[in-house]
Design an enzyme around this catalytic site. Structure first.
Site, PDB file in Angstrom:
ATOM      1  N   CYS A   2       0.832  -1.193   0.000  1.00 15.65           N
ATOM      2  CA  CYS A   2       0.000   0.000   0.000  1.00 15.65           C
ATOM      3  C   CYS A   2       0.875   1.256   0.000  1.00 15.65           C
ATOM      4  O   CYS A   2       1.823   1.363   0.764  1.00 15.65           O
ATOM      5  CB  CYS A   2      -0.951   0.095   1.181  1.00 15.65           C
ATOM      6  SG  CYS A   2      -2.115  -1.261   1.276  1.00 15.65           S
ATOM      7  N   ARG A  27       4.148  -0.099  -4.690  1.00 14.56           N
ATOM      8  CA  ARG A  27       3.910  -0.632  -3.351  1.00 14.56           C
ATOM      9  C   ARG A  27       2.653  -1.488  -3.277  1.00 14.56           C
ATOM     10  O   ARG A  27       2.415  -2.191  -2.305  1.00 14.56           O
ATOM     11  CB  ARG A  27       3.788   0.520  -2.348  1.00 14.56           C
ATOM     12  CG  ARG A  27       5.004   1.385  -2.268  1.00 14.56           C
ATOM     13  CD  ARG A  27       4.802   2.479  -1.260  1.00 14.56           C
ATOM     14  NE  ARG A  27       4.751   1.933   0.074  1.00 14.56           N
ATOM     15  CZ  ARG A  27       5.803   1.790   0.862  1.00 14.56           C
ATOM     16  NH1 ARG A  27       6.984   2.170   0.458  1.00 14.56           N
ATOM     17  NH2 ARG A  27       5.681   1.269   2.065  1.00 14.56           N
ATOM     18  N   TRP A  76      -2.500  -2.875  -1.725  1.00 14.78           N
ATOM     19  CA  TRP A  76      -2.163  -4.301  -1.848  1.00 14.78           C
ATOM     20  C   TRP A  76      -3.089  -4.991  -0.852  1.00 14.78           C
ATOM     21  O   TRP A  76      -2.960  -4.816   0.358  1.00 14.78           O
ATOM     22  CB  TRP A  76      -0.697  -4.541  -1.494  1.00 14.78           C
ATOM     23  CG  TRP A  76      -0.259  -5.955  -1.703  1.00 14.78           C
ATOM     24  CD1 TRP A  76       0.166  -6.509  -2.875  1.00 14.78           C
ATOM     25  CD2 TRP A  76      -0.199  -6.999  -0.727  1.00 14.78           C
ATOM     26  NE1 TRP A  76       0.480  -7.830  -2.679  1.00 14.78           N
ATOM     27  CE2 TRP A  76       0.265  -8.164  -1.378  1.00 14.78           C
ATOM     28  CE3 TRP A  76      -0.504  -7.082   0.630  1.00 14.78           C
ATOM     29  CZ2 TRP A  76       0.454  -9.379  -0.729  1.00 14.78           C
ATOM     30  CZ3 TRP A  76      -0.327  -8.291   1.288  1.00 14.78           C
ATOM     31  CH2 TRP A  76       0.147  -9.419   0.612  1.00 14.78           C
ATOM     32  N   ASN A 102      -2.357   1.666   5.653  1.00 12.10           N
ATOM     33  CA  ASN A 102      -1.411   0.632   5.203  1.00 12.10           C
ATOM     34  C   ASN A 102      -1.125  -0.226   6.429  1.00 12.10           C
ATOM     35  O   ASN A 102      -0.793   0.298   7.484  1.00 12.10           O
ATOM     36  CB  ASN A 102      -0.126   1.301   4.706  1.00 12.10           C
ATOM     37  CG  ASN A 102       0.971   0.297   4.417  1.00 12.10           C
ATOM     38  OD1 ASN A 102       0.705  -0.878   4.166  1.00 12.10           O
ATOM     39  ND2 ASN A 102       2.212   0.764   4.449  1.00 12.10           N
ATOM     40  N   GLY A 103      -1.265  -1.539   6.298  1.00 13.48           N
ATOM     41  CA  GLY A 103      -0.978  -2.431   7.435  1.00 13.48           C
ATOM     42  C   GLY A 103      -2.157  -3.330   7.743  1.00 13.48           C
ATOM     43  O   GLY A 103      -3.043  -3.515   6.899  1.00 13.48           O
ATOM     44  N   GLU A 485      18.436 -17.021  -6.539  1.00 13.46           N
ATOM     45  CA  GLU A 485      17.970 -15.696  -6.970  1.00 13.46           C
ATOM     46  C   GLU A 485      17.433 -15.759  -8.405  1.00 13.46           C
ATOM     47  O   GLU A 485      16.409 -15.149  -8.723  1.00 13.46           O
ATOM     48  CB  GLU A 485      19.124 -14.681  -6.834  1.00 13.46           C
ATOM     49  CG  GLU A 485      18.871 -13.305  -7.422  1.00 13.46           C
ATOM     50  CD  GLU A 485      17.740 -12.525  -6.773  1.00 13.46           C
ATOM     51  OE1 GLU A 485      17.125 -13.017  -5.811  1.00 13.46           O
ATOM     52  OE2 GLU A 485      17.447 -11.421  -7.255  1.00 13.46           O
ATOM     53  N   LYS A 489      13.588 -14.732  -9.484  1.00 15.82           N
ATOM     54  CA  LYS A 489      13.268 -13.739 -10.519  1.00 15.82           C
ATOM     55  C   LYS A 489      12.278 -14.321 -11.519  1.00 15.82           C
ATOM     56  O   LYS A 489      11.326 -13.670 -11.927  1.00 15.82           O
ATOM     57  CB  LYS A 489      14.522 -13.274 -11.276  1.00 15.82           C
ATOM     58  CG  LYS A 489      15.502 -12.427 -10.520  1.00 15.82           C
ATOM     59  CD  LYS A 489      15.061 -10.994 -10.281  1.00 15.82           C
ATOM     60  CE  LYS A 489      14.305 -10.821  -9.003  1.00 15.82           C
ATOM     61  NZ  LYS A 489      15.040 -10.642  -7.794  1.00 15.82           N
ATOM     62  N   GLU A 492       8.673 -14.805  -9.978  1.00 14.21           N
ATOM     63  CA  GLU A 492       7.864 -13.609  -9.738  1.00 14.21           C
ATOM     64  C   GLU A 492       7.556 -12.841 -11.025  1.00 14.21           C
ATOM     65  O   GLU A 492       6.523 -12.190 -11.121  1.00 14.21           O
ATOM     66  CB  GLU A 492       8.471 -12.702  -8.655  1.00 14.21           C
ATOM     67  CG  GLU A 492       9.776 -12.072  -8.978  1.00 14.21           C
ATOM     68  CD  GLU A 492      10.301 -11.208  -7.830  1.00 14.21           C
ATOM     69  OE1 GLU A 492       9.516 -10.728  -7.013  1.00 14.21           O
ATOM     70  OE2 GLU A 492      11.531 -11.014  -7.770  1.00 14.21           O
ATOM     71  N   HIS A 508      20.931 -36.173  -4.995  1.00 17.43           N
ATOM     72  CA  HIS A 508      20.236 -36.588  -3.775  1.00 17.43           C
ATOM     73  C   HIS A 508      18.722 -36.463  -3.938  1.00 17.43           C
ATOM     74  O   HIS A 508      17.987 -36.525  -2.962  1.00 17.43           O
ATOM     75  CB  HIS A 508      20.726 -35.760  -2.588  1.00 17.43           C
ATOM     76  CG  HIS A 508      22.182 -35.952  -2.311  1.00 17.43           C
ATOM     77  ND1 HIS A 508      22.705 -37.078  -1.725  1.00 17.43           N
ATOM     78  CD2 HIS A 508      23.250 -35.170  -2.615  1.00 17.43           C
ATOM     79  CE1 HIS A 508      24.018 -36.980  -1.646  1.00 17.43           C
ATOM     80  NE2 HIS A 508      24.373 -35.823  -2.186  1.00 17.43           N
ATOM     81  N   LYS A 611       6.120  -4.063  -3.795  1.00 19.60           N
ATOM     82  CA  LYS A 611       7.552  -3.829  -3.621  1.00 19.60           C
ATOM     83  C   LYS A 611       7.990  -3.964  -2.168  1.00 19.60           C
ATOM     84  O   LYS A 611       9.015  -4.547  -1.869  1.00 19.60           O
ATOM     85  CB  LYS A 611       7.878  -2.430  -4.137  1.00 19.60           C
ATOM     86  CG  LYS A 611       9.339  -2.045  -4.036  1.00 19.60           C
ATOM     87  CD  LYS A 611      10.150  -2.833  -5.016  1.00 19.60           C
ATOM     88  CE  LYS A 611      11.629  -2.525  -4.909  1.00 19.60           C
ATOM     89  NZ  LYS A 611      12.421  -3.615  -5.526  1.00 19.60           N
TER      90      LYS A 611
HETATM   91  O1  M6R Z   1      12.929  -4.365   0.849  1.00 21.56           O
HETATM   92  P1  M6R Z   1      13.525  -5.688   1.183  1.00 21.56           P
HETATM   93  O2  M6R Z   1      14.901  -5.877   0.627  1.00 21.56           O
HETATM   94  O3  M6R Z   1      13.499  -5.995   2.646  1.00 21.56           O
HETATM   95  O4  M6R Z   1      12.601  -6.758   0.456  1.00 21.56           O
HETATM   96  C1  M6R Z   1      12.811  -8.124   0.632  1.00 21.56           C
HETATM   97  C2  M6R Z   1      11.969  -8.920  -0.323  1.00 21.56           C
HETATM   98  O5  M6R Z   1      10.615  -8.665  -0.126  1.00 21.56           O
HETATM   99  C3  M6R Z   1      12.337  -8.620  -1.782  1.00 21.56           C
HETATM  100  O6  M6R Z   1      13.675  -8.854  -2.050  1.00 21.56           O
HETATM  101  C4  M6R Z   1      11.481  -9.499  -2.726  1.00 21.56           C
HETATM  102  O7  M6R Z   1      11.833 -10.846  -2.563  1.00 21.56           O
HETATM  103  C5  M6R Z   1      11.650  -9.062  -4.180  1.00 21.56           C
HETATM  104  N1  M6R Z   1      10.353  -9.009  -4.821  1.00 21.56           N
HETATM  105  C6  M6R Z   1      12.502  -9.997  -4.974  1.00 21.56           C
HETATM  106  O8  M6R Z   1      12.649  -9.589  -6.286  1.00 21.56           O
END
Ligand code: M6R
Length: 616
Positions: A2, A27, A76, A102-103, A485, A489, A492, A508, A611
């Site tokens: 949010c 956000r 969100w 927000n929250g 990682e 990527k 998502e 394994h 985000k």
């Molecule tokens: O703002 P932050 O680095 O704490 O965020 C952590 C994760 O939420 C963030 O890295 C998330 O996994 C991303 N969408 C990955 O691309």
């Protein structure tokens, strides 16, 4: 999670709020809404499910007055699906008051019971509407919005940032925060409130950070901050170190494309001014001084998502350089497992946004247990930075795309500075080796630029793979977190099943997943690696090739040994093993972005995500 923005001033409030929402949309983008008080002191509001563009279209058809006081929200969804009705603002005092949030208000059900018993009705399924109705009742009793808000927030449990306006008190926006971000933008004859400075940086770079459990009241010419009991507190001033341009696409097809391209600068800026005469100079460590660092015997890094993978990369380096055991723990697991913490344990919290609730809660746990906390954070003045004993800021600039890219390389660079600083303080690495490693680190921006220039085969590859349903990623040693990682990527951005494995773990179990045509990205260590990891990974490649896998290797330029076994080789420049992740991650980012584009998806705002994850 949010985005919220509030404004009081003489300029076009409608335009300022919509522009603010555009900058905050990363956000949350399930719905958006706005409330404005016009010059005749009447509250007007509009809200729409879906992305901000739906609200903008609705406003074009039914414009609101420009006004001089207003609040706006991009959501969100938590409580209640993304519908027009559940969109914020919510209303109280018979439509005279608007509130955004927000929250999560954890005790909303019990408060709702109380309000239902008083005869109120509710139109949405949200926890937010409860706060709006409660605030309406309080205002009706005291006729002062700040007082009413203070009375309400004292009754709320959970995490929240709230902004509200009331048409009977025009020219005033009130806000409150607990465990959720809120900053003040200080203008001339105008003031702003927002979850993030991006919302107002086009108007002012002068900001104030609001502390935990505080209430703020802005008018066009005044700012007043108090605790929940009304005692005045001094907010912390800071200047935003980047301008509005930095948070714009600037001709790129997406924020993600722009941010991938900014990675050489993200590393260079994170190192800049922190290396002198072969030593690391970290100026913001606060009470985490050399004496304390000399005595620690364990490091626990808490982080989520990409930040946790950057931390896993750094674990290899910090342990190698300092001989201090490093554990990397997902923030949301940390505090629930009763971790053993001693005064000699340093907790390092890594977060791009500096607002991730899980990481913030892990910090609170560490602080409550008397442990020192060092933040590695990209956002100036963020809660995680402020609540830690010390901070190493990554200077990656604003990261807007939901998928994190430049933050990863900047976090690795910052954690490497920490590792080399610790090595110097503890004498665990000879000075000349520290100096040499720092020089190698300083050469990385140029090498990342080379990688960026050699990704031309990736769009075609992504295009061919647009219908792929599963992609695996293999890595060994520091290549393992890079594989994780790469998989994150792809999940998502392209909504494809993707998994990262330690290459040695393959036999394994995971090798059972390999069937003819299965694409597997392999991060190949340098052939010069002294532990001979290269030969081991090449053996792993042969094992999967024998079972029909399609191998896409990320390998050092000149690595001829891998050529016969790979269907595609993406070359990266030569680098020491511990620095290779800064290069190997780049093609994986580009691949995920290209595949998302090839599938016609929204690269910057993938579904179901936001985000900054400010709820637990
Ligand atoms: O703002 P932050 O680095 O704490 O965020 C952590 C994760 O939420 C963030 O890295 C998330 O996994 C991303 N969408 C990955 O691309």
């Amino acid at each position: 999670m949010c985005g919220i923005v509030g404004y009081v001033g003489p300029n076009n409030t409608l335009e300022i709020l919509i522009a603010g929402l555009k900058r905050l949309e990363y956000r949350g983008y399930d719905s958006a809404g706005i409330a404005i008080i016009d010059d005749a002191n009447t509250l007007h509001s509009e809200k729409r499910a879906g992305k901000l563009v739906n609200l903008v279209t609705a406003l074009e058809q039914h414009p609101l007055p420009a006004g001089s006081t207003g609040i706006a929200h991009t959501r969100w969804a938590t409580h209640g699906g993304p519908t027009d009705t559940n969109a914020h603002p919510h209303y109280g005092d018979y439509g005279k008051l608007a509130l955004i949030h927000n929250g999560i208000i954890e005790n909303f059900a019990e408060l709702k019971e109380e309000l239902l018993a008083r005869g109120h009705t509710f139109s949405s399924e949200t926890d937010t509407e409860v706060a709006a109705v409660l605030l309406g009742d309080e205002f009706a009793a005291c006729h002062d919005l700040p007082t009413a808000l203070r009375n309400v927030v004292k009754r709320l449990e959970g995490a929240f940032t709230i902004l509200a306006v009331h048409q009977d008190q025009p020219g005033v926006v009130v806000g409150a925060r607990r465990n959720s971000p809120l900053v003040i933008g200080v203008g001339e004859g105008e003031n702003f409130l927002a979850s993030d400075v991006a919302a107002f940086v086009a108007h002012t770079r002068h900001a104030l950070a609001i502390g935990q459990d505080q209430v703020v009241v802005i008018t066009d010419t005044s700012i007043e901050v108090t605790d929940f009991d009304g005692n005045t507190v001094e907010p912390v001033e800071f200047d935003v170190p980047w301008d509005a341009k930095a948070a714009e696409k600037g001709g790129w097809s997406s924020f993600m494309a722009k941010e991938i391209s900014e990675q050489p600068d993200a590393i260079a800026n994170t190192l800049r001014g922190r290396i002198k005469d072969g030593r690391v100079m970290l100026g913001e460590l606060g009470t985490i001084d050399d004496e304390y660092l000399a005595g620690i015997n364990r490091i626990i890094v808490v982080a989520c998502g990409t930040a946790s993978y950057a931390s896993q990369v750094a674990k290899y380096a910090i342990e190698r350089w300092t001989r201090i055991p490093v554990e990397v723990e997902l923030s949301h697991e940390f505090r629930y497992r009763d971790p053993v913490l001693t005064p000699e344990t340093l907790v390092v919290a890594v977060s791009q946004s500096g607002e991730t609730m899980d990481t913030l809660m892990a910090i609170h746990y560490a602080l409550e247990n008397g442990t020192k906390v060092l933040a590695v954070c990209n956002t100036q003045g963020a809660t995680i930075a402020r609540e830690s004993h010390g901070v190493i800021y990554t200077h990656a600039g604003p990261e807007v795309a939901v998928a994190s890219t430049k933050a990863f390389v900047a976090q690795v660079a910052a954690l490497y500075l920490l590792g080399l600083h610790l090595a110097a303080v503890r004498g665990s690495l000879p000075d000349d080796e520290i100096a040499k490693t720092l020089t190698e680190l300083q050469a990385m921006p140029e090498k990342v630029t080379e990688v960026l220039a050699s990704t031309e085969s990736i769009p075609q590859l992504a295009h061919w793979m647009a219908d792929t349903r599963s992609v695996l990623f293999l890595g060994r040693h520091v290549g393992y977190p890079v594989a994780l990682e790469g998989a994150l990527k792809l999940k998502e951005l392209a909504y494809i099943h993707a998994e990262g494995f330690a290459a040695g773990e393959l036999k394994h179990g995971p090798i059972a997943l390999i069937e003819p045509g299965q694409p597997v990205f392999v991060i190949v260590p340098s052939p010069r690696n002294p532990q001979n990891l290269h030969a081991k990974v090449v053996s792993n490649i042969q094992e999967i090739r024998a079972r029909g896998a399609r191998v896409l290797a990320i390998a050092e330029i000149g690595d001829t040994a891998v050529l016969p076994f790979a269907d595609e080789v993406i070359p990266i420049p030569l680098a020491p093993t511990l620095l290779q992740p800064l290069l190997a991650v780049v093609p994986l980012q580009v691949f995920a972005m290209e595949l998302s584009q090839a599938k016609g998806l929204d690269v910057d705002q993938p579904r179901n995500l936001a985000k900054s994850v400010t709820v637990e």
